[in-house]
Scaffold this motif. Sequence first.
Motif, short mmCIF file in Angstrom:
data_model
loop_
_atom_site.label_atom_id
_atom_site.label_comp_id
_atom_site.label_asym_id
_atom_site.label_seq_id
_atom_site.Cartn_x
_atom_site.Cartn_y
_atom_site.Cartn_z
N GLY A 1 0.85 -1.19 0.00
CA GLY A 1 0.00 0.00 0.00
C GLY A 1 0.88 1.23 0.00
N PHE A 2 0.64 2.15 -0.92
CA PHE A 2 1.46 3.36 -1.02
C PHE A 2 0.53 4.54 -0.79
CE2 PHE A 2 3.95 6.43 -3.73
CZ PHE A 2 5.02 6.51 -2.86
N LEU A 3 0.67 5.18 0.37
CA LEU A 3 -0.32 6.16 0.82
C LEU A 3 0.31 7.51 1.09
CD1 LEU A 3 -2.10 4.02 3.57
CD2 LEU A 3 -2.53 4.04 1.12
N GLY A 4 -0.51 8.52 0.91
CA GLY A 4 -0.08 9.87 1.27
C GLY A 4 -1.23 10.81 1.03
N THR B 1 6.28 9.95 -7.50
CA THR B 1 7.10 8.78 -7.17
C THR B 1 6.76 7.62 -8.10
OG1 THR B 1 7.14 9.47 -4.87
CG2 THR B 1 7.76 7.19 -5.30
N ILE B 2 5.45 7.40 -8.30
CA ILE B 2 5.05 6.27 -9.15
C ILE B 2 5.49 6.50 -10.59
CG2 ILE B 2 3.00 5.11 -10.12
CD1 ILE B 2 1.92 5.03 -7.29
N ALA B 3 5.42 7.75 -11.03
CA ALA B 3 5.90 8.04 -12.39
C ALA B 3 7.39 7.66 -12.52
CB ALA B 3 5.69 9.51 -12.71
N PHE C 1 1.23 -1.84 -10.98
CA PHE C 1 0.90 -0.60 -10.27
C PHE C 1 -0.57 -0.28 -10.48
CE2 PHE C 1 5.42 -0.28 -10.71
CZ PHE C 1 5.84 0.42 -9.59
N LEU C 2 -1.29 -0.19 -9.39
CA LEU C 2 -2.72 0.15 -9.45
C LEU C 2 -2.92 1.47 -8.73
CD1 LEU C 2 -4.31 -3.30 -8.55
CD2 LEU C 2 -4.60 -2.10 -10.71
N ASP C 3 -3.27 2.50 -9.50
CA ASP C 3 -3.38 3.84 -8.93
C ASP C 3 -4.86 4.14 -8.67
OD1 ASP C 3 -2.89 6.38 -8.11
OD2 ASP C 3 -2.32 7.17 -10.07
N GLU C 4 -5.25 4.11 -7.42
CA GLU C 4 -6.65 4.38 -7.03
C GLU C 4 -7.62 3.58 -7.90
OE1 GLU C 4 -7.73 6.48 -4.62
OE2 GLU C 4 -6.02 7.76 -4.19
N THR D 1 -2.25 2.18 -4.65
CA THR D 1 -2.53 3.45 -3.97
C THR D 1 -4.04 3.59 -3.81
OG1 THR D 1 -2.84 4.93 -5.86
CG2 THR D 1 -0.58 4.51 -5.20
N SER D 2 -4.43 4.13 -2.67
CA SER D 2 -5.86 4.30 -2.41
C SER D 2 -6.05 5.31 -1.30
CB SER D 2 -6.46 2.96 -1.98
OG SER D 2 -7.83 3.14 -1.67
N HIS D 3 -7.21 5.97 -1.34
CA HIS D 3 -7.59 6.83 -0.21
C HIS D 3 -8.54 6.10 0.72
CE1 HIS D 3 -6.01 10.12 -2.68
NE2 HIS D 3 -5.88 10.76 -1.52
N TYR D 4 -8.91 4.87 0.37
CA TYR D 4 -9.86 4.12 1.20
C TYR D 4 -9.09 3.19 2.13
CZ TYR D 4 -13.19 5.73 -2.28
OH TYR D 4 -13.93 6.51 -3.12
N MET D 5 -9.01 3.58 3.39
CA MET D 5 -8.20 2.81 4.33
C MET D 5 -8.68 1.37 4.53
SD MET D 5 -5.61 4.49 5.22
CE MET D 5 -5.61 5.09 3.60
N PRO D 6 -10.01 1.13 4.60
CA PRO D 6 -10.43 -0.25 4.78
C PRO D 6 -9.92 -1.17 3.66
CG PRO D 6 -12.26 1.24 5.18
CD PRO D 6 -11.16 2.07 4.62
N GLU D 7 -9.84 -0.63 2.44
CA GLU D 7 -9.29 -1.42 1.33
C GLU D 7 -7.84 -1.77 1.59
OE1 GLU D 7 -9.29 0.52 -2.48
OE2 GLU D 7 -11.45 0.39 -2.58
N VAL D 8 -7.10 -0.78 2.02
CA VAL D 8 -5.68 -0.99 2.25
C VAL D 8 -5.49 -2.00 3.38
CG1 VAL D 8 -3.55 0.17 2.96
CG2 VAL D 8 -5.12 1.30 1.39
N GLU D 9 -6.32 -1.86 4.44
CA GLU D 9 -6.23 -2.79 5.57
C GLU D 9 -6.54 -4.21 5.12
OE1 GLU D 9 -7.40 0.46 9.02
OE2 GLU D 9 -8.94 -0.84 8.23
N GLN D 10 -7.48 -4.33 4.20
CA GLN D 10 -7.90 -5.66 3.76
C GLN D 10 -6.88 -6.30 2.82
OE1 GLN D 10 -11.86 -5.46 2.12
NE2 GLN D 10 -11.75 -7.52 1.29
N LEU D 11 -6.27 -5.48 1.96
CA LEU D 11 -5.47 -6.06 0.87
C LEU D 11 -3.97 -6.08 1.09
CD1 LEU D 11 -6.74 -4.67 -2.56
CD2 LEU D 11 -6.77 -7.03 -1.78
N CYS D 12 -3.46 -5.06 1.77
CA CYS D 12 -2.01 -4.83 1.67
C CYS D 12 -1.22 -5.55 2.75
CB CYS D 12 -1.72 -3.33 1.71
SG CYS D 12 -2.48 -2.48 0.31
N ASP D 13 -0.10 -6.15 2.35
CA ASP D 13 0.79 -6.84 3.29
C ASP D 13 1.64 -5.83 4.06
OD1 ASP D 13 0.12 -9.41 2.17
OD2 ASP D 13 1.34 -8.81 0.45
N ARG D 14 2.03 -4.80 3.36
CA ARG D 14 2.92 -3.81 3.94
C ARG D 14 2.49 -2.45 3.41
NH1 ARG D 14 8.13 -2.38 3.04
NH2 ARG D 14 8.10 -3.55 1.10
N ILE D 15 2.81 -1.42 4.17
CA ILE D 15 2.32 -0.09 3.83
C ILE D 15 3.46 0.91 3.95
CG2 ILE D 15 0.75 1.75 4.63
CD1 ILE D 15 -0.97 -0.78 5.67
N VAL D 16 3.52 1.81 2.98
CA VAL D 16 4.47 2.93 3.05
C VAL D 16 3.62 4.20 3.05
CG1 VAL D 16 6.25 4.20 1.79
CG2 VAL D 16 6.35 1.71 1.88
#
Length: 335
Positions: free
Chosen positions: A50-53, A62-64, A174-177, A208-223
């Motif tokens: 998960g890549f958040l900010g 950064t992704i570019a 890379f999945l952007d939102e 990348t996502s602005h939806y935290m529950p998605e990130v909590e559900q899917l991501c192994d690690r978060i930056v």
Amino acid sequence: MTIDLVAPEGVDVTSGAADVLTAEGLVKKFGDRSVVDGISLRVGKGEILGFLGPNGAGKSTTIAMLTGALAPDEGSISVGGLGLTADPIRAKALIGVVPQEIALYPSLTARQNLAFFAGAYKLPRRLRDERIDWALDVVGLTDRAGDRVSSFSGGMQRRVNIAAALLHKPKLLFLDEPTVGVDAQSRNQIFETVLRLRAEFGMSVVYTSHYMPEVEQLCDRIVIIDDGRVLAEGTQDELLEPLGEGLLEWSLNEAESALLPKGVEDLAVAFTAHGEVTVTAATLRVRVTDMPATLRRVSDLATEHGLGLGGIKLGRPDLESLFLDLTGRQIRDGA
Ligand SMILES: Nc1ncnc2c1ncn2[C@@H]1O[C@H](COP(=O)(O)OP(=O)(O)OP(=O)(O)O)[C@@H](O)[C@H]1O
């Protein structure tokens, strides 16, 4: 010009280092301003990162750089052991990018759109039909392959976009939102796609996502980044551990504030022994170290000063609260 995006067979990202991507000390300046200011990160094989900010933190920039669309001013990026600057064509062939914008021909069918991408990416002819069938299956659109994209919902169009990025079977996607403006059914399908790609192919994903529950559900690690720098990095457990046992949020209304000589500041003093305390406007937040003791304190204070309990929220620490803690902003601000 088209570039050959067929993943090179000779590159084995399973051997040697387990990381499919490493970036060291990335810097990007626009004018005098360092929009990305020394970001280092890694993505493990089969890992969903998960890549958040918050808005403007430097995620897109950064992704570019990580996808080879923008050259860093400083730093290095390696994909599957290949330098993105030194060996861009072979390194990029290991990457799939799903942009936020839908880039499809509405008057063509899903299959025709994918055939167009397969041609543009110079996928060998003998592989095209098989890969298109596979990609349609992975995104759950096999039964709609012959329908025009113009008849698809936004979510289905997004899934065709994802299929297009999969045709060359990248090692890192890379999945952007990917779920912005997407219906619930397509959102679930996108989750399934991500998990299946990881399970069946060991594909790695930067999400990348602005939806935290998605990130909590899917991501192994978060930056988490802000102002072009990494603020925190780790698994959810690692990131949330310092937040303590729970969170108490107590908002006083005007009448309640007037019952205390210094308003909410008095509450802040009353909870100093209960964990880290912050005050914003008329709201007190406490990272609680011992919840039963804190609840007793709440009850005593409410009785003593005649305060209501309606403005109290108790919660377990989550990514949303961590984000607020680190950046002082909600992740959805302005999103
Ligand atoms: N080409 C450019 N020239 C000048 N400034 C830029 C350029 N691209 C981005 N910026 C600035 O760099 C900062 C970071 O932008 P970036 O798009 O990377 O952030 P972000 O984290 O992706 O934000 P969002 O979530 O809003 O998309 C912003 O302040 C933006 O205005």
